[in-house]
Design a protein around this motif. Structure first.
Motif, PDB file in Angstrom:
ATOM      1  N   SER A  97     132.357  28.788  97.990  1.00 33.25           N
ATOM      2  CA  SER A  97     132.760  27.765  97.159  1.00 33.25           C
ATOM      3  C   SER A  97     133.392  27.898  95.717  1.00 33.25           C
ATOM      4  CB  SER A  97     130.946  27.228  96.156  1.00 33.25           C
ATOM      5  OG  SER A  97     131.170  26.989  95.209  1.00 33.25           O
ATOM      6  N   TYR A  98     134.862  27.835  95.282  1.00 35.23           N
ATOM      7  CA  TYR A  98     135.564  28.163  94.597  1.00 35.23           C
ATOM      8  C   TYR A  98     135.281  27.105  93.059  1.00 35.23           C
ATOM      9  CZ  TYR A  98     137.926  30.416  98.814  1.00 35.23           C
ATOM     10  OH  TYR A  98     138.450  29.988 100.114  1.00 35.23           O
ATOM     11  N   SER A  99     135.692  27.767  91.871  1.00 32.40           N
ATOM     12  CA  SER A  99     135.877  27.280  90.611  1.00 32.40           C
ATOM     13  C   SER A  99     137.248  27.468  90.890  1.00 32.40           C
ATOM     14  CB  SER A  99     135.173  27.828  90.165  1.00 32.40           C
ATOM     15  OG  SER A  99     135.139  29.064  89.333  1.00 32.40           O
ATOM     16  N   LYS A 100     137.693  26.978  89.345  1.00 34.26           N
ATOM     17  CA  LYS A 100     138.817  27.133  88.217  1.00 34.26           C
ATOM     18  C   LYS A 100     138.784  28.912  88.601  1.00 34.26           C
ATOM     19  CE  LYS A 100     141.083  26.475  84.215  1.00 34.26           C
ATOM     20  NZ  LYS A 100     140.439  26.446  82.224  1.00 34.26           N
ATOM     21  N   GLN A 101     138.197  29.863  88.187  1.00 32.84           N
ATOM     22  CA  GLN A 101     137.963  31.449  88.307  1.00 32.84           C
ATOM     23  C   GLN A 101     139.431  31.955  89.331  1.00 32.84           C
ATOM     24  OE1 GLN A 101     135.919  29.933  85.809  1.00 32.84           O
ATOM     25  NE2 GLN A 101     136.805  30.459  84.510  1.00 32.84           N
ATOM     26  N   ASP A 102     139.132  30.984  90.713  1.00 35.49           N
ATOM     27  CA  ASP A 102     140.019  31.667  91.340  1.00 35.49           C
ATOM     28  C   ASP A 102     140.773  31.586  92.074  1.00 35.49           C
ATOM     29  OD1 ASP A 102     137.625  32.699  93.556  1.00 35.49           O
ATOM     30  OD2 ASP A 102     136.985  30.850  92.720  1.00 35.49           O
ATOM     31  N   MET A 113     142.671  31.502  89.013  1.00 32.98           N
ATOM     32  CA  MET A 113     143.037  32.182  87.369  1.00 32.98           C
ATOM     33  C   MET A 113     143.328  34.194  88.140  1.00 32.98           C
ATOM     34  SD  MET A 113     140.645  30.328  84.854  1.00 32.98           S
ATOM     35  CE  MET A 113     141.210  31.848  83.874  1.00 32.98           C
ATOM     36  N   GLY A 114     144.071  34.626  86.708  1.00 37.21           N
ATOM     37  CA  GLY A 114     143.349  35.486  87.394  1.00 37.21           C
ATOM     38  C   GLY A 114     145.154  36.556  87.343  1.00 37.21           C
ATOM     39  N   ASP A 115     145.968  35.997  88.092  1.00 39.86           N
ATOM     40  CA  ASP A 115     147.083  36.227  87.967  1.00 39.86           C
ATOM     41  C   ASP A 115     148.198  34.895  88.403  1.00 39.86           C
ATOM     42  OD1 ASP A 115     148.919  38.034  89.520  1.00 39.86           O
ATOM     43  OD2 ASP A 115     148.514  38.280  91.712  1.00 39.86           O
ATOM     44  N   SER A 123     153.173  21.572  94.420  1.00 41.01           N
ATOM     45  CA  SER A 123     152.793  22.147  93.873  1.00 41.01           C
ATOM     46  C   SER A 123     152.698  22.565  92.429  1.00 41.01           C
ATOM     47  CB  SER A 123     154.285  23.120  94.167  1.00 41.01           C
ATOM     48  OG  SER A 123     154.317  23.246  95.720  1.00 41.01           O
ATOM     49  N   PHE A 124     151.621  23.486  92.146  1.00 41.00           N
ATOM     50  CA  PHE A 124     152.016  24.225  90.559  1.00 41.00           C
ATOM     51  C   PHE A 124     151.808  25.307  90.152  1.00 41.00           C
ATOM     52  CE2 PHE A 124     149.530  19.641  92.008  1.00 41.00           C
ATOM     53  CZ  PHE A 124     149.869  19.099  90.452  1.00 41.00           C
ATOM     54  N   LEU A 125     152.456  25.759  89.334  1.00 42.99           N
ATOM     55  CA  LEU A 125     152.594  27.529  89.838  1.00 42.99           C
ATOM     56  C   LEU A 125     151.590  27.749  88.444  1.00 42.99           C
ATOM     57  CD1 LEU A 125     153.772  30.005  90.257  1.00 42.99           C
ATOM     58  CD2 LEU A 125     155.524  29.226  88.027  1.00 42.99           C
ATOM     59  N   VAL A 126     151.352  27.923  88.651  1.00 44.38           N
ATOM     60  CA  VAL A 126     149.393  28.704  87.806  1.00 44.38           C
ATOM     61  C   VAL A 126     149.548  30.028  87.356  1.00 44.38           C
ATOM     62  CG1 VAL A 126     147.159  28.531  86.643  1.00 44.38           C
ATOM     63  CG2 VAL A 126     148.143  26.683  88.558  1.00 44.38           C
ATOM     64  N   ASN A 127     149.592  30.464  85.389  1.00 41.71           N
ATOM     65  CA  ASN A 127     149.376  31.516  85.522  1.00 41.71           C
ATOM     66  C   ASN A 127     147.975  32.432  85.065  1.00 41.71           C
ATOM     67  OD1 ASN A 127     148.222  30.979  82.792  1.00 41.71           O
ATOM     68  ND2 ASN A 127     149.568  31.118  81.063  1.00 41.71           N
ATOM     69  N   GLU A 128     147.721  33.749  85.261  1.00 45.90           N
ATOM     70  CA  GLU A 128     146.596  34.154  84.542  1.00 45.90           C
ATOM     71  C   GLU A 128     145.652  33.798  83.561  1.00 45.90           C
ATOM     72  OE1 GLU A 128     149.941  35.721  83.614  1.00 45.90           O
ATOM     73  OE2 GLU A 128     149.620  35.907  81.591  1.00 45.90           O
TER      74      GLU A 128
END
Lengths: 644, 159, 187
Positions: free
Chosen positions: C54-59, C61-63, C153-158
């Motif tokens: 299972s994934y959440s927003k944290q997965d 993030m980070g990079d 597509s979305f570019l998401v920062n860390e």
């Protein structure tokens, strides 16, 4: 070979149109009779050439000449012959050719029916129409040539006509609409010619009226047909969507309606001259703007059209020249126009002017609502949508003053009147209005305040219009154009009733139904009888059969979901039982897994009144045109031409 | 939804109201909610289509938005709540009623100003005409006009 | 003064023409995504291939991460897969959000195992750009993101903020113009 003849005819027509726009004008300015005399022959030649071009394109469609790109893109051997012919105006290039041909048709009509006008004056008018033609023919030739070939390799079969357009509605709707759009070019030309010559008198108004009326009648017909077509063809029961393309046709209509009324004041009383000229220019300018909006694709519309920025740019430059030129001329010359007519605050002039102002305000609302999303985005504020909620809100307010004034105005005398003179009539009218409203209210059990106010206002118009007729000393002696006014106003009232009732009393159900199931809506038992798979000439379809029973009467409805093979399009053909008091409407949705179907059922009371109102207004225009006043002008022409 | 479905099955089982056995695509047990849902699907715009509301569109995203609207309305959210929810995700474009801001306010202001300006101009010009043109001249003009009218009336009769 | 009034119509017309001209060169269907510069929405969804993960927003993030909404049924997604795979080789972290075909999914009877099979085949054939695929079961995440279709597509920062968005396929030109500068700027 034949497409080349068409192309060649188009090229010569361009040259002739150039001559038509320059030579007679020079002749008129320099009093050179030889040059002014060239106008009419050039017009007739142009008409012949463009007709030839139309025939050539029709020939290519009829005989499936797929080496012509336009034919290959919009036709198919499986297409029935009548759709092959109407496919001529099914897409961009052909519809522009139709536009140009209709323009030459109107120009020819002006040349024929204006014999009693001064040669110099008519030469100016024809020259202005020539200028309009030059731009559009050049547009067809240089950016949208329907005769372009795909040699050496051409397809064996065409890509078919957009299935939305494979319908009886398409055969007649665009020509009618274009007759209206382009018809306003005549009044435009009369106005511009009058500005050039400085002869803005009652004659100008008298001559402009029949042309305005006929263009307006065609436009009304076109819009009515378009609305009716959208209702049965798009499959969700709507008749007006406030879509940019619809607004584009509605704006010239509003301007044209204002113009008709303003012209009558200018002709009969010599007032509002400058205002009338501005309206005459606006009506055609808005037609051109509409063409631009539709053809450039700068607004998102449900009526999808191919778009291309270079084409858009071409039309925009053309707009700048034609509209910009006319408005500049107006700004320079209109100050010389003096209206000498004097009237009091309470007079028919003032009431007509107030309704004129209201029509123009409505026009500006539609214009703003159509263009503001574009402005909003270009200012960097993001995309917004302006649609039905906004327009419906504004129009429900707008109807109130407009209808009240519309009811009173025909009773009031020109120049000066007293309200007290009409106390009795207005009181009778009010009582009758309430009675008529009640006869609608009781059987329909309307619960919406908006519907009720619509009904009351429409009743007000109906009662006062009829009282005005009765009040005349001798009803038999009323002129045809008077009857035209009566029908026009009644048509408007009928339209309002249709809108008010349909809008707020329609019952809609979205259901999952299996064959054999029934549902009861508003006392009607809808039974989904069966569904079958069938093959048409160029499509395959699911046909749903429905039976609707109420009391002893029963009707059969037939709704289809069609799949057009060539363009792989899915189309909904609604099953409709039309009636004066209500429509029953069935549209087939998606097929669901358990053998059931998504089905939309509607009971739409009074929806026919909307188009009935439109038809009444067309009849009104016809009555006005049949008035002996205009026929006598025509008769004068014929005698002079005989004498000449 | 499930409860209603169960109710409908039971109803048809007992041969009660057999006509109602057909399931609505979006069924509500509350008339007000139904009304809110109908209004919303008319006013929300399909973000992918050419120009359609989500009630009329069969595009994927329109169906998703319709389902979401249904879910939210069933939960008891108000009309404005649902609109805010959709606008937060899809922008103002998704709602057919524009927000009032410095640009859109002109949608209302311009027509009202125009209305007053035009009426004002007409009254002013009428006064100007009244003062500028002498009564004698006007009388003459009226006579000419009346003459014209009776002429055309005569012509009408002849025709 | 009186004559000046007569110039109002031409003035209004010219002003309109300016906007019409500008409008010619902008695409009316190109609507800015409302989620730009906002945090990535919260979610809790399973892995496409293995529902036990299972994934959440944290997965996401980070990079710096490119979140790509796609589906095997979508033709344009096919077109951009090879380019996306090259991006992965260049070191871009790409996470897939699997977007089902709504027409079938609307009635909740999609066969997941069949979808998994199609995904496997397609990624084997055209390249696999994804670190992992989030299965957007009811397309709630897509709806929260304001997605109107696939691909997007979305570019998401860390920190989980959405920096850039693209509706439609990404190719070299668009990547260099709209996405690469942001990534380079962040470094």
């Amino acid at each position: 070979m034949i497409p080349e003849i068409g192309h060649f005819a188009l090229l010569i027509a361009l040259v002739f149109a150039c001559c038509q726009s320059v030579l007679p004008l020079i002749g008129a300015q320099k009093n050179n009779a030889d040059l002014t005399a060239l106008a009419k022959p050039l017009v007739y030649a142009n008409f012949a050439l463009l007709t030839l071009a139309m025939i050539c394109l029709a020939w290519a469609f009829y005989f499936n000449d797929f080496s012509v790109t336009y034919v290959a893109m919009n036709s198919n051997t499986q297409l029935p012959w009548y759709y092959r012919l109407s496919a001529l105006w099914g897409a961009h290039e052909g519809s522009l050719l139709l536009w140009v041909w209709i323009l030459s048709l109107w120009t020819t009509a002006v040349a024929i029916f204006s014999r009693s006008l001064d040669d110099v004056d008519i030469a100016r008018v024809l020259a202005v129409m020539g200028m309009i033609a030059v731009g559009f023919i050049a547009f067809v030739v240089f950016t949208s040539n329907p005769f372009e070939r795909t040699f050496p390799n051409f397809p064996v079969d065409g890509r078919d006509l957009n299935p939305l357009l494979q319908d009886f509605g398409l055969i007649i709707h665009p020509p009618m609409l274009y007759m209206g759009y382009v018809g306003f070019s005549v009044v435009f030309a009369f106005a511009v010619a009058a500005l050039i010559s400085g002869k803005l008198d009652a004659t100008w108004a008298r001559w402009s009226r029949p042309w305005t009326l006929s263009a307006w009648g065609f436009l009304t017909m076109g819009i009515t047909l378009g609305s009716w077509w959208a209702y049965y063809e798009l499959g969700w029961g709507g008749w007006w969507f406030w879509d940019p393309v619809e607004n584009a046709s509605f704006m010239p209509w509003l301007a044209g309606t204002a113009l008709i009324h303003s012209l009558s004041v200018t002709e009969k009383r010599g007032a509002f001259k400058s205002w009338t000229v501005l309206l005459a220019i606006s009506a055609f300018s808005l037609s051109l703007l509409g063409t631009f909006l539709v053809r450039s694709g700068i607004l998102v519309s449900v009526h999808a059209f191919a778009s291309d920025p270079t084409r858009g740019l071409f039309i925009l430059i053309y707009l700048l020249i034609v509209i910009g030129g006319a408005l500049t001329l107006y700004a320079m010359r209109a100050s010389t126009v003096v209206s000498t007519h004097r009237y009091k605050l309470f007079s028919r002039e003032v009431l007509l002017f107030i309704n004129n102002v209201l029509l123009v305000v409505a026009l500006v609302v539609v214009l703003l609502g159509t263009l503001l999303p574009l402005v909003h985005k270009e200012l960097g504020l993001g995309s917004i949508s302006i649609g039905a909620p906004f327009f419906n809100q504004i129009s429900s307010i707008w109807f109130i003053p407009f209808s009240i004034v519309l009811g009173i105005a025909p009773l009031i005398r020109w120049k000066q009147d007293k309200l007290s003179r009409h106390n009795k009539t207005l009181f009778t009218g009010l009582v009758l209005t309430l009675l008529l409203s009640l006869t609608f209210y009781l059987p329909l059990a309307l619960d919406s305040a908006l519907t009720m106010s619509g009904i009351v206002l429409a009743s007000w118009i109906i009662c006062l219009t009829l009282l005005e007729v009765i009040k005349n000393k001798s009803v038999k002696k009323l002129s045809l154009s008077h009857w035209g006014m009566v029908f026009g106003h009644l048509g408007f009232a009928v339209l309002i009733i249709g809108i008010a009732v349909t809008q707020f009393s329609t019952v809609e159900k979205n259901l999952r139904m299996k064959p054999g199931e029934s549902v009861n809506i508003q006392g009607y038992d809808f039974t989904f009888e069966s569904i079958d798979f069938v093959k048409g000439p160029n499509y395959s379809a699911y046909m749903g059969e429905f039976e609707v029973v109420k009391g002893n009467s029963q009707v059969h409805l037939h709704a289809e979901k069609r799949y057009y093979n060539v363009q792989s399009n899915v189309m909904t053909e609604a099953g409709i039982d039309a009636g004066l008091w209500r429509d029953l409407y069935v549209a087939l949705g998606e097929s669901l897994d358990d053998g059931s179907w998504g089905v939309r059922l509607y009971v739409k009371p009074f929806v026919r009144w909307i188009w009935l109102g439109g038809i009444l207004m067309v009849v009104a225009a016809a009555f006005c045109l049949a008035d002996p006043r205009y026929r006598s002008i025509l008769a004068a022409k014929l005698t002079t031409s005989k004498a000449g | 939804m499930l409860n209603l479905y169960r109710f409908l099955i039971m109803a048809s089982f007992f041969w009660l109201l057999p006509l109602q056995a057909v399931e609505q695509t979006y069924a509500f047990d509350d008339v007000n909610k139904q009304a809110i849902f109908d209004e919303l699907t008319q006013e929300l715009r399909c973000p992918k289509c050419q120009n359609q509301n989500i009630a009329d569109s069969n595009a994927m995203v329109a169906i998703d938005l319709k389902n979401k609207t249904y879910e939210l309305v069933q939960k008891g959210e108000s009309k404005q709540d649902v609109i805010d929810f959709m606008v937060a995700r899809y922008g103002q474009f998704v709602h057919y009623d524009p927000p009032v801001n410095a640009v859109t306010i002109w949608l209302w202001i311009i027509p009202v100003i125009l209305l007053f300006v035009l009426v004002f101009i007409m009254f002013k010009r009428n006064k100007e005409t009244t003062t500028r043109v002498s009564d004698d001249y006007l009388k003459q003009a009226e006579e000419v006009l009346n003459q014209l009218d009776s002429d055309s009336a005569k012509k009408d009769k002849e025709a | 003064m009186k004559n000046l009034r007569l110039f109002i119509p031409i003035g209004v017309f010219l002003l309109t023409a300016v906007f019409l001209y500008k409008g010619l060169f902008s695409d009316p269907t190109n609507i800015e995504n409302a989620n730009l510069e906002r945090p990535f929405p919260e979610f809790k969804l399973p892995d496409l291939m293995d529902p036990s993960i299972s994934y959440s927003k944290q997965d996401v993030m980070g990079d710096m991460t490119l979140v790509n909404v796609w589906g095997t049924w979508c033709v344009t997604c096919r077109v951009e897969l090879p380019f996306m795979t090259r991006l992965r080789q260049q070191g871009v972290r790409i996470v897939g959000v699997y977007y089902d075909n709504a027409a079938e999914a609307a009635f909740g009877n999609l066969d997941v195992s069949q979808t998994q099979q199609e995904v496997k085949e397609m990624l084997a054939q055209l390249g696999n750009p994804f670190q992992f695929n989030i299965y957007d079961v009811k397309r709630d995440l897509s709806l929260d993101l304001g997605v109107t279709g696939a691909p997007e597509s979305f570019l998401v920062n860390e920190k989980g903020i959405i920096l850039a968005h693209r509706r439609g396929a990404i190719d070299e030109r668009i990547w260099q113009k709209e996405f690469a500068p942001i990534i380079n700027g962040a470094k």
